[in-house]
Design a protein around this motif. Structure first.
Motif, PDB file in Angstrom:
ATOM      1  N   ASN A 141       0.818  -1.222   0.000  1.00  0.00           N
ATOM      2  CA  ASN A 141       0.000   0.000   0.000  1.00  0.00           C
ATOM      3  C   ASN A 141       0.851   1.271   0.000  1.00  0.00           C
ATOM      4  OD1 ASN A 141      -2.395  -1.508   0.042  1.00  0.00           O
ATOM      5  ND2 ASN A 141      -2.386  -1.616   2.280  1.00  0.00           N
ATOM      6  N   TYR A 272      -9.762   8.869  -3.877  1.00  0.00           N
ATOM      7  CA  TYR A 272     -10.857   7.902  -3.805  1.00  0.00           C
ATOM      8  C   TYR A 272     -11.088   7.389  -2.384  1.00  0.00           C
ATOM      9  CZ  TYR A 272     -13.547   3.646  -4.729  1.00  0.00           C
ATOM     10  OH  TYR A 272     -14.495   2.673  -4.712  1.00  0.00           O
ATOM     11  N   GLN A 273     -10.012   7.056  -1.666  1.00  0.00           N
ATOM     12  CA  GLN A 273     -10.149   6.493  -0.321  1.00  0.00           C
ATOM     13  C   GLN A 273     -10.896   7.438   0.623  1.00  0.00           C
ATOM     14  OE1 GLN A 273      -5.935   5.621   0.482  1.00  0.00           O
ATOM     15  NE2 GLN A 273      -6.484   3.467   0.622  1.00  0.00           N
ATOM     16  N   GLU A 276     -14.705   8.085  -0.521  1.00  0.00           N
ATOM     17  CA  GLU A 276     -15.602   6.960  -0.251  1.00  0.00           C
ATOM     18  C   GLU A 276     -15.808   6.767   1.247  1.00  0.00           C
ATOM     19  OE1 GLU A 276     -17.475   5.224  -2.220  1.00  0.00           O
ATOM     20  OE2 GLU A 276     -16.775   6.347  -3.964  1.00  0.00           O
ATOM     21  N   GLY A 277     -14.755   7.018   2.031  1.00  0.00           N
ATOM     22  CA  GLY A 277     -14.889   6.923   3.480  1.00  0.00           C
ATOM     23  C   GLY A 277     -15.871   7.951   4.015  1.00  0.00           C
ATOM     24  N   PRO A 300     -12.481   1.503   0.413  1.00  0.00           N
ATOM     25  CA  PRO A 300     -11.214   0.796   0.220  1.00  0.00           C
ATOM     26  C   PRO A 300     -10.532   0.485   1.550  1.00  0.00           C
ATOM     27  CG  PRO A 300     -10.941   3.125  -0.233  1.00  0.00           C
ATOM     28  CD  PRO A 300     -12.406   2.917   0.040  1.00  0.00           C
ATOM     29  N   VAL A 301      -9.756  -0.580   1.560  1.00  0.00           N
ATOM     30  CA  VAL A 301      -8.983  -1.000   2.738  1.00  0.00           C
ATOM     31  C   VAL A 301      -9.892  -0.999   3.970  1.00  0.00           C
ATOM     32  CG1 VAL A 301      -6.689  -0.850   3.763  1.00  0.00           C
ATOM     33  CG2 VAL A 301      -7.151   0.409   1.674  1.00  0.00           C
ATOM     34  N   ASN A 302     -11.074  -1.579   3.824  1.00  0.00           N
ATOM     35  CA  ASN A 302     -12.087  -1.456   4.873  1.00  0.00           C
ATOM     36  C   ASN A 302     -11.840  -2.326   6.098  1.00  0.00           C
ATOM     37  OD1 ASN A 302     -12.739  -3.970   3.835  1.00  0.00           O
ATOM     38  ND2 ASN A 302     -14.611  -3.281   2.817  1.00  0.00           N
ATOM     39  N   ASP A 305      -7.377   0.351   7.449  1.00  0.00           N
ATOM     40  CA  ASP A 305      -7.290   1.811   7.487  1.00  0.00           C
ATOM     41  C   ASP A 305      -8.647   2.493   7.663  1.00  0.00           C
ATOM     42  OD1 ASP A 305      -4.784   1.011   6.826  1.00  0.00           O
ATOM     43  OD2 ASP A 305      -4.555   2.305   5.085  1.00  0.00           O
ATOM     44  N   PHE A 306      -9.684   1.993   6.971  1.00  0.00           N
ATOM     45  CA  PHE A 306     -10.977   2.674   6.951  1.00  0.00           C
ATOM     46  C   PHE A 306     -12.084   1.900   7.662  1.00  0.00           C
ATOM     47  CE2 PHE A 306      -8.851   5.210   3.834  1.00  0.00           C
ATOM     48  CZ  PHE A 306      -9.485   6.446   3.873  1.00  0.00           C
ATOM     49  N   GLY A 376      -2.599   5.987   6.834  1.00  0.00           N
ATOM     50  CA  GLY A 376      -2.699   4.554   6.635  1.00  0.00           C
ATOM     51  C   GLY A 376      -2.147   3.704   7.762  1.00  0.00           C
TER      52      GLY A 376
END
Length: 406
Positions: A141, A272-273, A276-277, A300-302, A305-306, A376
């Motif tokens: 990442n 984008y991250q 969307e978060g 992403p990366v749910n 990170d998210f 991240g």
């Protein structure tokens, strides 16, 4: 008596929360997912065994620190189960290993104060762990902070945080205010170099989140250890100067800052991250869409990170705030010991590990809400990650041991 009753009531609420979440997950599927119910029962049994052992052998320590950590772990595993069952099973294994390490430290180490004489060992561990990923790491990442062995990996910097706190506690425990700049320099130059070396390694690894956490730990411990605001101001100035230089030299730093300043300029690319978060958090509203009824696949990366965005989307902002309150209570329970105990080494460890927890939470949640550049890192005890879980339970075990000191 009131504290003891509060302890029991909170344990009962933890069991209710655990079973409510996993029964909810079970009935989402047709036929009912019995595996979810079994997992909830396993977690309750694990928590009970650990709590009984603590009460039997060390009844005088902090009664709430462990329960708060279990509440966070329960929420994390439940949300991970909703996202990916296999990841949740792995997380349960890591949490079990973390609790075992927690119990081993509590039951086997007689007195944390005895470790105050091992400064060179902690210093050596810090200097070895910090650049380890630079030499043997793989890029994941965008950051070169993972060492992959077979199908698994770990982050040396996670364990480096523990070594750094222990080292700074040993280095600052004998500090004496002599009102002399030269004498102060002689006492502080060594820990200052170790901290700068650690932060520098994180910047080179593109692990900006860990760099911020290391800085927060160091500044907090420096202020408590010396009691002088001027050193905090000097540290902030040096950090800002270093951040400016890093911004000019490293493209990934400029990229993170630009995304932070305007994530909406590239909603399908670099921004984008964050976008969307934010959509996920806003769509959940105050009470959420309901566990299993949101659309976390867009985030992403749910699982790491998210994951906080997923919690807010399906369980609501009110649960998200509740999670933040629990982190604050963990920080408070940790710092509370610093005002009670008299040993300098223990006080500094308490401050360092409490600051570590607080900084990590503030950095990741601040990044999710675009208050600071996204870095991240994992949300302690909730995000998936073995290194993070082990490190957190190790730190909490040290805080628990210190709370037992007279």
């Amino acid at each position: 008596m009131r504290t003891k009753n509060g302890d029991s009531k909170l344990m009962l609420l933890t069991y209710l929360l655990c079973m409510a979440l996993f029964v909810n997950l079970a009935i989402l599927k047709d036929p009912i997912d019995k595996g979810a119910i079994y997992m909830g029962l396993m977690i309750c049994i694990l928590i009970t065994v650990a709590k009984v052992l603590m009460k039997k052998f060390y009844p005088n320590g902090d009664r709430f620190l462990f329960i708060f950590s279990c509440i966070l772990a329960v929420i994390g595993i439940a949300v991970l189960y909703r996202l990916d069952t296999s990841v949740a099973v792995k997380q349960l294994i890591w949490v079990t290993a973390g609790i075992i390490i927690y119990m081993v430290i509590i039951l086997s180490i007689p007195d944390i104060r005895e470790f105050g004489k091992y400064k060179w060992i902690f210093m050596g561990a810090t200097l070895v762990l910090m650049p380890l990923a630079l030499a043997f790491g793989s890029k994941v990442n965008g950051s070169t902070n993972w060492i992959l062995i077979g199908g698994t990996g770990f982050q040396p910097s996670e364990f480096g945080k523990i070594a750094l706190v222990l080292y700074l506690a040993t280095a600052l425990q004998n500090y004496e205010d002599k009102n002399n700049v030269i004498e102060d320099f002689k006492q502080l130059w060594e820990p200052a170099l170790v901290v700068m070396f650690s932060i520098g390694c994180m910047v080179l690894q593109k692990d900006l989140g860990s760099a911020l956490i290391f800085f927060g730990i160091a500044v907090t411990m420096l202020y408590v250890g010396t009691g002088k605001k001027k050193y905090v101001i000097i540290s902030l100035v040096l950090f800002l100067a270093g951040a400016f230089i890093a911004y000019k030299l490293f493209g990934h730093v400029r990229e993170r800052v630009q995304i932070w300043r305007d994530p909406w300029s590239d909603t399908t690319g670099q921004g984008y991250q964050i976008v969307e978060g934010m959509y996920a958090i806003s769509s959940g509203g105050l009470f959420g869409s309901g566990l299993g009824k949101g659309y976390p696949g867009f985030v992403p990366v749910n699982t790491s990170d998210f994951i906080f965005s997923v919690i807010c989307e399906e369980l609501g902002i009110i649960i998200g705030l509740g999670v933040m309150i629990i982190y604050f209570l963990m920080f408070y329970r940790g710092m509370r010991s610093a005002f009670i105990i008299k040993d300098r080494f223990s006080q500094l460890n308490t401050v360092g590990f409490s600051a570590m927890i607080a900084c990590q939470v503030l950095v990741i949640i601040g990044g999710v809400f675009a208050v600071i550049p996204l870095t991240g890192i994992t949300l302690p005890l909730i995000s998936y990650g073995g290194s993070s879980v082990i490190t957190m339970f190790f730190s909490l075990a040290i805080l628990q041991k210190i709370s037992e000191e007279d």
